[in-house]
Design a protein around this motif. Structure first.
Motif, short mmCIF file in Angstrom:
data_model
loop_
_atom_site.label_atom_id
_atom_site.label_comp_id
_atom_site.label_asym_id
_atom_site.label_seq_id
_atom_site.Cartn_x
_atom_site.Cartn_y
_atom_site.Cartn_z
N LEU A 121 0.83 -1.21 0.00
CA LEU A 121 0.00 0.00 0.00
C LEU A 121 0.86 1.25 0.00
CD1 LEU A 121 -2.73 -1.16 2.52
CD2 LEU A 121 -3.11 -0.58 0.12
N ARG A 122 1.94 1.24 0.76
CA ARG A 122 2.84 2.38 0.77
C ARG A 122 3.44 2.61 -0.61
NH1 ARG A 122 6.76 0.39 4.84
NH2 ARG A 122 8.06 2.09 4.09
N ARG A 123 3.82 1.52 -1.27
CA ARG A 123 4.39 1.63 -2.62
C ARG A 123 3.37 2.24 -3.58
NH1 ARG A 123 3.94 -0.70 -7.20
NH2 ARG A 123 2.48 -2.26 -6.41
N ARG A 124 2.12 1.77 -3.52
CA ARG A 124 1.09 2.29 -4.41
C ARG A 124 0.81 3.77 -4.14
NH1 ARG A 124 -3.81 -1.47 -3.44
NH2 ARG A 124 -4.81 0.10 -4.77
N PHE A 125 0.81 4.15 -2.86
CA PHE A 125 0.57 5.55 -2.53
C PHE A 125 1.68 6.42 -3.09
CE2 PHE A 125 1.04 9.24 0.27
CZ PHE A 125 -0.24 9.76 0.22
N ARG A 126 2.91 6.00 -2.90
CA ARG A 126 4.04 6.79 -3.40
C ARG A 126 3.98 6.90 -4.92
NH1 ARG A 126 9.16 8.39 -1.93
NH2 ARG A 126 10.67 8.47 -3.63
N GLU A 127 3.66 5.81 -5.61
CA GLU A 127 3.59 5.85 -7.07
C GLU A 127 2.49 6.79 -7.54
OE1 GLU A 127 3.07 1.82 -8.27
OE2 GLU A 127 5.21 1.31 -8.09
N ALA A 128 1.36 6.81 -6.84
CA ALA A 128 0.26 7.70 -7.23
C ALA A 128 0.68 9.16 -7.08
CB ALA A 128 -0.98 7.41 -6.38
N VAL A 129 1.35 9.47 -5.97
CA VAL A 129 1.81 10.84 -5.76
C VAL A 129 2.86 11.22 -6.79
CG1 VAL A 129 3.05 12.35 -4.16
CG2 VAL A 129 1.24 10.86 -3.31
N ASP A 130 3.77 10.30 -7.11
CA ASP A 130 4.81 10.59 -8.10
C ASP A 130 4.19 10.82 -9.48
OD1 ASP A 130 6.81 10.47 -6.28
OD2 ASP A 130 7.39 8.40 -6.71
N ARG A 131 3.15 10.06 -9.81
CA ARG A 131 2.48 10.27 -11.10
C ARG A 131 1.86 11.65 -11.15
NH1 ARG A 131 0.82 4.89 -10.41
NH2 ARG A 131 -1.23 5.57 -9.64
N LEU A 132 1.26 12.08 -10.04
CA LEU A 132 0.65 13.39 -9.99
C LEU A 132 1.71 14.48 -10.20
CD1 LEU A 132 -1.83 15.20 -9.42
CD2 LEU A 132 -1.18 15.12 -7.01
N ARG A 133 2.84 14.33 -9.56
CA ARG A 133 3.91 15.31 -9.68
C ARG A 133 4.40 15.40 -11.12
NH1 ARG A 133 8.77 14.34 -6.37
NH2 ARG A 133 9.20 16.52 -6.79
N GLN A 134 4.53 14.24 -11.77
CA GLN A 134 5.05 14.22 -13.13
C GLN A 134 4.08 14.85 -14.12
OE1 GLN A 134 5.90 10.09 -13.79
NE2 GLN A 134 7.50 10.03 -12.23
N SER A 135 2.78 14.79 -13.80
CA SER A 135 1.78 15.34 -14.70
C SER A 135 1.50 16.81 -14.46
CB SER A 135 0.46 14.56 -14.58
OG SER A 135 -0.09 14.73 -13.28
N ALA A 136 2.05 17.34 -13.34
CA ALA A 136 1.80 18.74 -13.02
C ALA A 136 2.50 19.64 -14.03
CB ALA A 136 2.30 19.05 -11.62
N PRO A 137 1.91 20.77 -14.41
CA PRO A 137 2.54 21.66 -15.36
C PRO A 137 3.79 22.32 -14.79
CG PRO A 137 0.56 22.66 -14.41
CD PRO A 137 0.59 21.24 -13.96
#
Length: 358
Positions: A342-358
């Motif tokens: 679960l920790r891994r999935r949470f981190r990946e979700a946050v990292d995806r959000l950061r990468q998609s941010a303008p």
């Protein structure tokens, strides 16, 4: 020296340095060690080339974890090795804000004395936001006295006064208003402190942030409906809960039996839940969150909260579509279940959000 010898030396050197690098921790291992206060491990990894602002899996850097814990020796080590006092983590938090959230006055003072900014970058959760939100009156007074920006804006444009109003911290709201905090600043939804007071049924506080005639007018103009329940608020767990949790995690890490400790821990949590419900007319906290959400063998700390951890974590979880993961993570930790995936999935979700941010 011929070309073959030089090539062999180069290959050997590359192998040596890659092997040394391979010993550096991943974010989860690093986070667990820092939560345990393992200064030796921190120093060794820094010696081996770990960046001083390396982030753990959820909370942030070693300096930030030290600030969260009030672990000044750990903070000193990372600052001596070049850690940025004002580093903003991937979820938009700084060390001084985390120390403020946890009421770690000595850590807050230590950071300020060494030059940490008490004002966050624009549209970032700051120390005054967090102290006001968490009801840390002592920290609020300290930051006001040090000249913190009273109307700093969070990502949703909320001010510290709005945070105090939302959580029903009347004395903090009073201090902020007395210090000159704006009562007319509006959030990204166009709401000022009065609107927040009415939304959360804080009628007594409403008179602190607006003249009585404005309050009466706003109440009259509002649609007739049952007032919404007050927002859930953070309730720090008593030392007993934290100490039992520490012993439980230590026993797990050492492979010792944990059944008896687990029963004691859950009994202490239940007592605290009942006590919290009796001591406040607001909604009782709805979940046990292991602060910083560490893995099974980490040195987690217990805190009863209604909506999750810090505002930045809650916001990022929602924005990244990871709210369900965060809730599952909290439930797993409450039950003493493994949390690595679960920790891994949470981190990946946050990292995806950061990468998609303008």
């Amino acid at each position: 020296m011929n070309a073959a010898s030089r090539a062999l030396i180069a290959i050997s050197a590359a192998f040596f340095f890659s092997s040394a690098r391979a010993e550096l921790p991943d974010p989860s291992r690093f986070g667990r060690a820092m939560e345990m206060g393992d200064i030796r491990a921190a120093a060794r990894w820094l010696d081996e080339g770990l960046p001083p602002d390396f982030e753990a899996d959820v909370v942030g850097t070693g300096l930030m974890i030290g600030a969260w814990d009030g672990n000044i020796p750990l903070m000193e080590l990372f600052v001596e090795r070049g850690a940025n006092l004002d580093y903003v983590s991937r979820i938009g938090e700084q060390a001084i804000a985390l120390a403020a959230w946890r009421g770690k006055r000595k850590a807050v003072e230590w950071l300020i004395e060494r030059g940490a900014s008490i004002d966050p970058p624009d549209k970032t959760w700051g120390a005054l936001h967090y102290a006001a939100f968490a009801g840390q009156r002592d920290i609020v007074d300290l930051l006001i006295a040090r000249g913190a920006k009273l109307d700093a804006r969070a990502p949703n444009l909320a001010t510290p006064l709005m945070m105090a109003v939302r959580e029903g911290h009347e004395s903090i709201a009073r201090s902020l208003v007395a210090a000159g905090a704006s009562t007319i600043a509006v959030s990204d939804r166009g709401e000022n402190a009065l609107a927040w007071a009415l939304r959360y049924n804080r009628l007594k506080i409403a008179t602190l942030v607006a003249p009585p005639e404005n309050v009466a007018e706003a109440v009259s103009a509002a649609p007739v409906a049952a007032p919404p329940p007050p927002p859930p608020v953070s309730v720090p767990a008593p030392p007993e809960v934290g100490e039992l949790l520490r012993k439980l995690r230590q026993a797990e890490a050492e492979g010792r039996p944990t059944d008896a400790l687990r029963r004691q821990f859950m009994a202490a949590v239940d007592r605290h839940r009942r006590s919290s419900a009796q001591q406040t007319v607001r909604a009782a906290p709805s979940a046990l969150v292991i602060s910083a959400r560490r893995g099974k063998q980490g040195a987690e700390r217990a805190e009863l909260v209604g909506a999750g951890a810090t505002p930045a974590t809650q916001t990022l979880a929602a924005d990244a579509g990871a709210a369900d993961i965060l809730r599952a993570l909290q439930e797993a930790q409450e039950r003493g279940q493994p949390t690595e995936e679960l920790r891994r999935r949470f981190r990946e979700a946050v990292d995806r959000l950061r990468q998609s941010a303008p």
